[in-house]
Motif scaffolding. Sequence first.
Motif, mmCIF file in Angstrom:
data_model
loop_
_atom_site.group_PDB
_atom_site.id
_atom_site.type_symbol
_atom_site.label_atom_id
_atom_site.label_comp_id
_atom_site.label_asym_id
_atom_site.label_seq_id
_atom_site.Cartn_x
_atom_site.Cartn_y
_atom_site.Cartn_z
ATOM 1 N N TYR A 92 -18.443 3.999 75.697
ATOM 2 C CA TYR A 92 -17.145 4.369 76.250
ATOM 3 C C TYR A 92 -16.706 3.522 77.439
ATOM 4 O O TYR A 92 -15.762 3.873 78.135
ATOM 5 N N ALA A 93 -17.367 2.408 77.667
ATOM 6 C CA ALA A 93 -17.006 1.532 78.786
ATOM 7 C C ALA A 93 -15.559 1.070 78.654
ATOM 8 O O ALA A 93 -15.136 0.618 77.597
ATOM 9 N N GLY A 94 -14.815 1.247 79.721
ATOM 10 C CA GLY A 94 -13.438 0.793 79.749
ATOM 11 C C GLY A 94 -12.485 1.600 78.893
ATOM 12 O O GLY A 94 -11.339 1.199 78.693
ATOM 13 N N ALA A 95 -12.925 2.750 78.392
ATOM 14 C CA ALA A 95 -12.075 3.551 77.507
ATOM 15 C C ALA A 95 -11.104 4.458 78.270
ATOM 16 O O ALA A 95 -10.372 5.212 77.656
ATOM 17 N N ASP A 96 -11.119 4.370 79.599
ATOM 18 C CA ASP A 96 -10.218 5.150 80.438
ATOM 19 C C ASP A 96 -10.330 6.649 80.144
ATOM 20 O O ASP A 96 -9.352 7.312 79.838
ATOM 21 N N ASN A 97 -11.558 7.140 80.203
ATOM 22 C CA ASN A 97 -11.784 8.574 80.052
ATOM 23 C C ASN A 97 -12.891 9.012 81.000
ATOM 24 O O ASN A 97 -13.493 8.199 81.687
ATOM 25 N N GLU A 115 -17.420 7.941 80.709
ATOM 26 C CA GLU A 115 -18.125 6.901 81.451
ATOM 27 C C GLU A 115 -18.391 7.346 82.890
ATOM 28 O O GLU A 115 -19.468 7.098 83.435
ATOM 29 N N ASN A 116 -17.444 8.032 83.492
ATOM 30 C CA ASN A 116 -17.627 8.524 84.864
ATOM 31 C C ASN A 116 -18.770 9.526 84.952
ATOM 32 O O ASN A 116 -19.553 9.494 85.906
ATOM 33 N N ARG A 175 -22.089 7.463 84.454
ATOM 34 C CA ARG A 175 -22.401 6.673 85.652
ATOM 35 C C ARG A 175 -22.747 7.578 86.830
ATOM 36 O O ARG A 175 -23.629 7.276 87.631
#
Length: 184
Positions: A108-113, A116-117, A120
């Motif tokens: 989901y890297a860079g998927a703007d959701n 990923e947060n 991380r």
Amino acid sequence: MSRSEKKDMLLKVAEQLFYEYGFRGVGLKQIIKEANVANMTLYNHFASKEKLVEEVLKQRENRYWSYLDSQITFDSDSPFIQAVEAHGCWLKKESYKGDMFLRAIADYAGADNEIENIARGHKIKLLNYFQKIAQIKDEKMEQDLAHQFTLLLEGATSMTTLVGAEKATAYSLEIARKLVEETD
């Protein structure tokens, strides 16, 4: 089955399937079928697959921290060693095929959701956890020690897929003991 039992079943099945086949390799229809619930049951609890993934990650993270906290005595002689041992047990039971959070970051890297947060954030919490232990133990160079132990656990997690949880834990415990000896 009650509403909350159905939600719990969905989360349990989704976590198992995501862990075994990856986030991209599992569709909602498969989750619904294996959880033995109606389509609307899933959509009543989760607006999208991403929301389901978020909840699975949050639930897994909560279980991890509850488990780790239950295994560590902060005022013991070596909470660092206890943390490595506990993490090793977790690997054997729950993460024998690698890290679900790293998979989430990759998928989901860079998927703007939020996925990923959450993933991380889990890694940042691990670093903060070791910083807390170092502060309680009044260790010199607490930042370095926290980074070293975080890296050690992350490395053990990654190595589990290559050598198995028992060997990865044994190697990480050997390193952990050397790190602790250096700080004494």
